[in-house]
Design a protein around this motif. Structure first.
Motif, short mmCIF file in Angstrom:
data_model
loop_
_atom_site.label_atom_id
_atom_site.label_comp_id
_atom_site.label_asym_id
_atom_site.label_seq_id
_atom_site.Cartn_x
_atom_site.Cartn_y
_atom_site.Cartn_z
N TYR A 110 0.84 -1.21 0.00
CA TYR A 110 0.00 0.00 0.00
C TYR A 110 0.87 1.26 0.00
N GLN A 111 1.88 1.28 0.88
CA GLN A 111 2.79 2.44 0.93
C GLN A 111 3.49 2.64 -0.41
N HIS A 112 3.87 1.53 -1.01
CA HIS A 112 4.57 1.59 -2.28
C HIS A 112 3.66 2.19 -3.36
N GLU A 113 2.40 1.78 -3.37
CA GLU A 113 1.46 2.32 -4.36
C GLU A 113 1.26 3.83 -4.16
N CYS A 114 1.24 4.27 -2.89
CA CYS A 114 1.11 5.72 -2.63
C CYS A 114 2.32 6.46 -3.20
N LYS A 115 3.50 5.85 -3.07
CA LYS A 115 4.71 6.47 -3.61
C LYS A 115 4.63 6.55 -5.15
N VAL A 116 4.16 5.47 -5.77
CA VAL A 116 4.04 5.44 -7.24
C VAL A 116 3.03 6.51 -7.69
N THR A 117 1.96 6.67 -6.95
CA THR A 117 0.98 7.72 -7.28
C THR A 117 1.67 9.08 -7.30
N GLY A 118 2.51 9.33 -6.29
CA GLY A 118 3.24 10.60 -6.23
C GLY A 118 4.15 10.78 -7.42
N MET A 119 4.80 9.70 -7.85
CA MET A 119 5.71 9.77 -9.01
C MET A 119 4.93 10.12 -10.28
#
Ligand code: FEO
Length: 168
Positions: free
Chosen positions: A91-100
């Motif tokens: 989940y945290q990783h997906e939030c980071k990808v969203t930011g990218m």
């Protein structure tokens, strides 16, 4: 002709999507080692989906006449202390990808690159689903807590995933 700043950001995103695939593949191997075949199956499909995302970005760069440069992929972790810990990280990783992806959208907007903005919109919508499906699983795992029977029931449910996470 696509601007260098936009092409470079998309080129980096290819790597980020490949890393996502690698991370989820590693989680699927860890689940397999723990005999959680449903979670393994779900993560294997997720990894496949991330590879598809990488190829979508790659195809787009090629279509726009930019040169793709593949970089080395970071080594992912190989073991998680619990299924919950793995999904919290996903989940945290997906939030980071969203930011990218939002950052690439900002660069494209600055360059007035409407074609890239249009292409990215699909990924922005996709990220809403990806964050939501990972968070949904995290919340269910929290409800299950330390119950082995609950975890096994959820494992059976995860085995039913076909292609997209939203079918969960
Ligand atoms: Fe390709 Fe899960 O973002």
């Amino acid at each position: 002709m696509i601007k260098d700043s936009v092409a470079e950001a998309i080129n980096e995103q290819i790597n980020a999507e490949m890393y996502s695939a690698y991370l989820y593949l590693s989680m699927s191997v860890d689940f397999s080692n723990k005999n959680l075949d449903g979670f393994e199956h779900w993560m294997r499909l997720q990894a496949q989906e991330e590879m598809d995302h990488a190829i979508q970005f790659l195809d787009y760069l090629q279509e726009r006449g930019a040169r793709v440069k593949l970089e080395s992929i970071e080594k992912p972790k190989s073991e998680w202390s619990s299924v919950l810990e793995a999904f919290e990280e996903a989940y945290q990783h997906e939030c980071k990808v969203t930011g990218m992806i939002n950052d690439i959208m900002n660069i494209a907007e600055k360059e007035n690159d409407r074609a890239t903005m249009n292409m990215l919109q699909w990924f922005i919508d996709e990220q809403v689903e990806e964050e939501s499906s990972a968070d949904d699983i995290v919340q269910k795992l929290k409800m299950i807590g330390d119950s082995p029977s609950g975890l096994l029931m959820m494992n059976d449910r995860m085995a039913q995933r076909t292609v997209s996470a939203e079918q969960e």
